[in-house]
Design a protein around this motif. Structure first.
Motif, PDB file in Angstrom:
ATOM      1  N   ASP A 114      -4.803  -8.682   5.028  1.00  0.00           N
ATOM      2  CA  ASP A 114      -3.561  -8.971   4.301  1.00  0.00           C
ATOM      3  C   ASP A 114      -3.449  -8.151   3.018  1.00  0.00           C
ATOM      4  O   ASP A 114      -2.415  -8.204   2.343  1.00  0.00           O
ATOM      5  CB  ASP A 114      -3.487 -10.457   3.951  1.00  0.00           C
ATOM      6  CG  ASP A 114      -3.414 -11.337   5.181  1.00  0.00           C
ATOM      7  OD1 ASP A 114      -4.123 -12.371   5.205  1.00  0.00           O
ATOM      8  OD2 ASP A 114      -2.657 -11.001   6.114  1.00  0.00           O
ATOM      9  N   THR A 115      -4.492  -7.414   2.680  1.00  0.00           N
ATOM     10  CA  THR A 115      -4.457  -6.584   1.482  1.00  0.00           C
ATOM     11  C   THR A 115      -3.361  -5.534   1.598  1.00  0.00           C
ATOM     12  O   THR A 115      -3.316  -4.770   2.564  1.00  0.00           O
ATOM     13  CB  THR A 115      -5.816  -5.896   1.276  1.00  0.00           C
ATOM     14  OG1 THR A 115      -6.806  -6.891   1.006  1.00  0.00           O
ATOM     15  CG2 THR A 115      -5.760  -4.917   0.109  1.00  0.00           C
TER      16      THR A 115
ATOM     17  N   SER B 162      15.374  -1.017   7.279  1.00  0.00           N
ATOM     18  CA  SER B 162      16.678  -0.393   7.070  1.00  0.00           C
ATOM     19  C   SER B 162      17.793  -1.415   6.910  1.00  0.00           C
ATOM     20  O   SER B 162      18.886  -1.077   6.462  1.00  0.00           O
ATOM     21  CB  SER B 162      17.001   0.548   8.236  1.00  0.00           C
ATOM     22  OG  SER B 162      17.020  -0.176   9.455  1.00  0.00           O
ATOM     23  N   GLY B 163      17.518  -2.662   7.275  1.00  0.00           N
ATOM     24  CA  GLY B 163      18.523  -3.704   7.141  1.00  0.00           C
ATOM     25  C   GLY B 163      18.587  -4.334   5.761  1.00  0.00           C
ATOM     26  O   GLY B 163      19.387  -5.230   5.538  1.00  0.00           O
ATOM     27  N   TYR B 164      17.775  -3.835   4.850  1.00  0.00           N
ATOM     28  CA  TYR B 164      17.703  -4.390   3.509  1.00  0.00           C
ATOM     29  C   TYR B 164      18.203  -3.361   2.504  1.00  0.00           C
ATOM     30  O   TYR B 164      17.804  -2.194   2.537  1.00  0.00           O
ATOM     31  CB  TYR B 164      16.276  -4.819   3.180  1.00  0.00           C
ATOM     32  CG  TYR B 164      15.820  -5.972   4.038  1.00  0.00           C
ATOM     33  CD1 TYR B 164      15.413  -5.775   5.360  1.00  0.00           C
ATOM     34  CD2 TYR B 164      15.843  -7.272   3.559  1.00  0.00           C
ATOM     35  CE1 TYR B 164      15.043  -6.838   6.166  1.00  0.00           C
ATOM     36  CE2 TYR B 164      15.454  -8.342   4.353  1.00  0.00           C
ATOM     37  CZ  TYR B 164      15.061  -8.116   5.651  1.00  0.00           C
ATOM     38  OH  TYR B 164      14.690  -9.176   6.445  1.00  0.00           O
ATOM     39  N   SER B 165      19.060  -3.807   1.602  1.00  0.00           N
ATOM     40  CA  SER B 165      19.700  -2.879   0.680  1.00  0.00           C
ATOM     41  C   SER B 165      19.172  -2.974  -0.740  1.00  0.00           C
ATOM     42  O   SER B 165      19.369  -2.058  -1.534  1.00  0.00           O
ATOM     43  CB  SER B 165      21.211  -3.101   0.679  1.00  0.00           C
ATOM     44  OG  SER B 165      21.510  -4.464   0.445  1.00  0.00           O
ATOM     45  N   TYR B 166      18.558  -4.071  -1.082  1.00  0.00           N
ATOM     46  CA  TYR B 166      17.977  -4.231  -2.415  1.00  0.00           C
ATOM     47  C   TYR B 166      16.485  -4.477  -2.268  1.00  0.00           C
ATOM     48  O   TYR B 166      16.071  -5.327  -1.480  1.00  0.00           O
ATOM     49  CB  TYR B 166      18.616  -5.411  -3.157  1.00  0.00           C
ATOM     50  CG  TYR B 166      20.052  -5.212  -3.527  1.00  0.00           C
ATOM     51  CD1 TYR B 166      21.067  -5.594  -2.646  1.00  0.00           C
ATOM     52  CD2 TYR B 166      20.409  -4.651  -4.743  1.00  0.00           C
ATOM     53  CE1 TYR B 166      22.389  -5.419  -2.977  1.00  0.00           C
ATOM     54  CE2 TYR B 166      21.744  -4.488  -5.085  1.00  0.00           C
ATOM     55  CZ  TYR B 166      22.712  -4.872  -4.202  1.00  0.00           C
ATOM     56  OH  TYR B 166      24.031  -4.687  -4.540  1.00  0.00           O
ATOM     57  N   TRP B 167      15.711  -3.749  -3.051  1.00  0.00           N
ATOM     58  CA  TRP B 167      14.260  -3.865  -3.001  1.00  0.00           C
ATOM     59  C   TRP B 167      13.701  -4.082  -4.398  1.00  0.00           C
ATOM     60  O   TRP B 167      14.188  -3.478  -5.365  1.00  0.00           O
ATOM     61  CB  TRP B 167      13.644  -2.585  -2.420  1.00  0.00           C
ATOM     62  CG  TRP B 167      13.917  -2.404  -0.979  1.00  0.00           C
ATOM     63  CD1 TRP B 167      15.021  -1.815  -0.408  1.00  0.00           C
ATOM     64  CD2 TRP B 167      13.088  -2.825   0.111  1.00  0.00           C
ATOM     65  NE1 TRP B 167      14.912  -1.848   0.955  1.00  0.00           N
ATOM     66  CE2 TRP B 167      13.743  -2.455   1.305  1.00  0.00           C
ATOM     67  CE3 TRP B 167      11.862  -3.476   0.186  1.00  0.00           C
ATOM     68  CZ2 TRP B 167      13.209  -2.719   2.569  1.00  0.00           C
ATOM     69  CZ3 TRP B 167      11.332  -3.733   1.443  1.00  0.00           C
ATOM     70  CH2 TRP B 167      11.989  -3.359   2.606  1.00  0.00           C
ATOM     71  N   GLY B 168      12.708  -4.942  -4.468  1.00  0.00           N
ATOM     72  CA  GLY B 168      12.030  -5.139  -5.726  1.00  0.00           C
ATOM     73  C   GLY B 168      10.799  -4.267  -5.827  1.00  0.00           C
ATOM     74  O   GLY B 168      10.338  -3.701  -4.835  1.00  0.00           O
ATOM     75  N   ARG B 169      10.276  -4.160  -7.021  1.00  0.00           N
ATOM     76  CA  ARG B 169       8.980  -3.508  -7.195  1.00  0.00           C
ATOM     77  C   ARG B 169       7.915  -4.390  -6.563  1.00  0.00           C
ATOM     78  O   ARG B 169       8.006  -5.601  -6.611  1.00  0.00           O
ATOM     79  CB  ARG B 169       8.681  -3.302  -8.671  1.00  0.00           C
ATOM     80  CG  ARG B 169       9.589  -2.280  -9.331  1.00  0.00           C
ATOM     81  CD  ARG B 169       9.173  -2.027 -10.755  1.00  0.00           C
ATOM     82  NE  ARG B 169      10.007  -1.027 -11.398  1.00  0.00           N
ATOM     83  CZ  ARG B 169       9.852  -0.613 -12.643  1.00  0.00           C
ATOM     84  NH1 ARG B 169       8.863  -1.092 -13.386  1.00  0.00           N
ATOM     85  NH2 ARG B 169      10.653   0.291 -13.152  1.00  0.00           N
ATOM     86  N   GLY B 170       6.931  -3.780  -5.994  1.00  0.00           N
ATOM     87  CA  GLY B 170       5.914  -4.537  -5.287  1.00  0.00           C
ATOM     88  C   GLY B 170       4.896  -5.188  -6.187  1.00  0.00           C
ATOM     89  O   GLY B 170       4.788  -4.892  -7.376  1.00  0.00           O
ATOM     90  N   THR B 171       4.150  -6.097  -5.582  1.00  0.00           N
ATOM     91  CA  THR B 171       3.037  -6.741  -6.262  1.00  0.00           C
ATOM     92  C   THR B 171       1.818  -6.614  -5.354  1.00  0.00           C
ATOM     93  O   THR B 171       1.910  -6.834  -4.148  1.00  0.00           O
ATOM     94  CB  THR B 171       3.354  -8.205  -6.594  1.00  0.00           C
ATOM     95  OG1 THR B 171       2.282  -8.774  -7.345  1.00  0.00           O
ATOM     96  CG2 THR B 171       3.619  -9.039  -5.347  1.00  0.00           C
ATOM     97  N   LEU B 172       0.684  -6.240  -5.934  1.00  0.00           N
ATOM     98  CA  LEU B 172      -0.503  -5.948  -5.146  1.00  0.00           C
ATOM     99  C   LEU B 172      -1.295  -7.212  -4.847  1.00  0.00           C
ATOM    100  O   LEU B 172      -1.626  -7.985  -5.757  1.00  0.00           O
ATOM    101  CB  LEU B 172      -1.388  -4.946  -5.893  1.00  0.00           C
ATOM    102  CG  LEU B 172      -2.728  -4.595  -5.252  1.00  0.00           C
ATOM    103  CD1 LEU B 172      -2.513  -3.924  -3.882  1.00  0.00           C
ATOM    104  CD2 LEU B 172      -3.541  -3.694  -6.174  1.00  0.00           C
ATOM    105  N   VAL B 173      -1.613  -7.386  -3.581  1.00  0.00           N
ATOM    106  CA  VAL B 173      -2.486  -8.469  -3.127  1.00  0.00           C
ATOM    107  C   VAL B 173      -3.755  -7.842  -2.564  1.00  0.00           C
ATOM    108  O   VAL B 173      -3.683  -7.000  -1.670  1.00  0.00           O
ATOM    109  CB  VAL B 173      -1.796  -9.325  -2.055  1.00  0.00           C
ATOM    110  CG1 VAL B 173      -2.776 -10.326  -1.461  1.00  0.00           C
ATOM    111  CG2 VAL B 173      -0.584 -10.038  -2.635  1.00  0.00           C
TER     112      VAL B 173
END
Length: 123
Positions: free
Chosen positions: A89-90, A108-119
């Protein structure tokens, strides 16, 4: 604007809850989703939830029964509860708002993206 948070380092079998806060607008009419990505690999669908009350949820087979997606439209926050975490899951986890009211597994079906968070899940 979407901002994911809640990532960190956890041992195998542990839990984390990711949050995705929306600002500037509401996404109550949009499906929302979580994706993850490891270096050198394509972004992978993790979970999605339908608009409004989130009656419909979908999960990748690899996380089904371990992860739970939910949304709080009053607070404008999307969540991903992750239990029984495994080293596989990392990844960097991203939240996104879909163009449609129903979740889709395609990035491609998503138009807004956030900055990621590391797990990071240690063995």
């Amino acid at each position: 604007q979407l901002q994911a948070s809640g990532g960190g380092l956890v041992q195998t079998g542990g839990s984390l809850r990711l949050s995705c806060a929306a600002s500037g607008r509401t996404f109550i009419n949009n499906a929302m989703g979580w994706f993850r990505q490891v270096p050198g690999k394509e972004r992978e669908y993790v979970a999605g939830i339908s608009w409004g009350g989130g009656r419909t949820t979908t999960y990748a087979e690899s996380v089904k029964a371990r992860f739970t997606i939910s949304r709080d439209n009053v607070k404008n926050i999307l969540y991903l509860q992750m239990n029984s975490l495994e080293p596989e899951d990392t990844a960097v986890y991203y939240c996104a708002a879909a163009r449609s009211a129903s979740p889709t597994r395609e990035a491609s079906g998503y138009s807004y993206w956030g900055r990621g968070t590391l797990v990071t899940v240690s063995s």
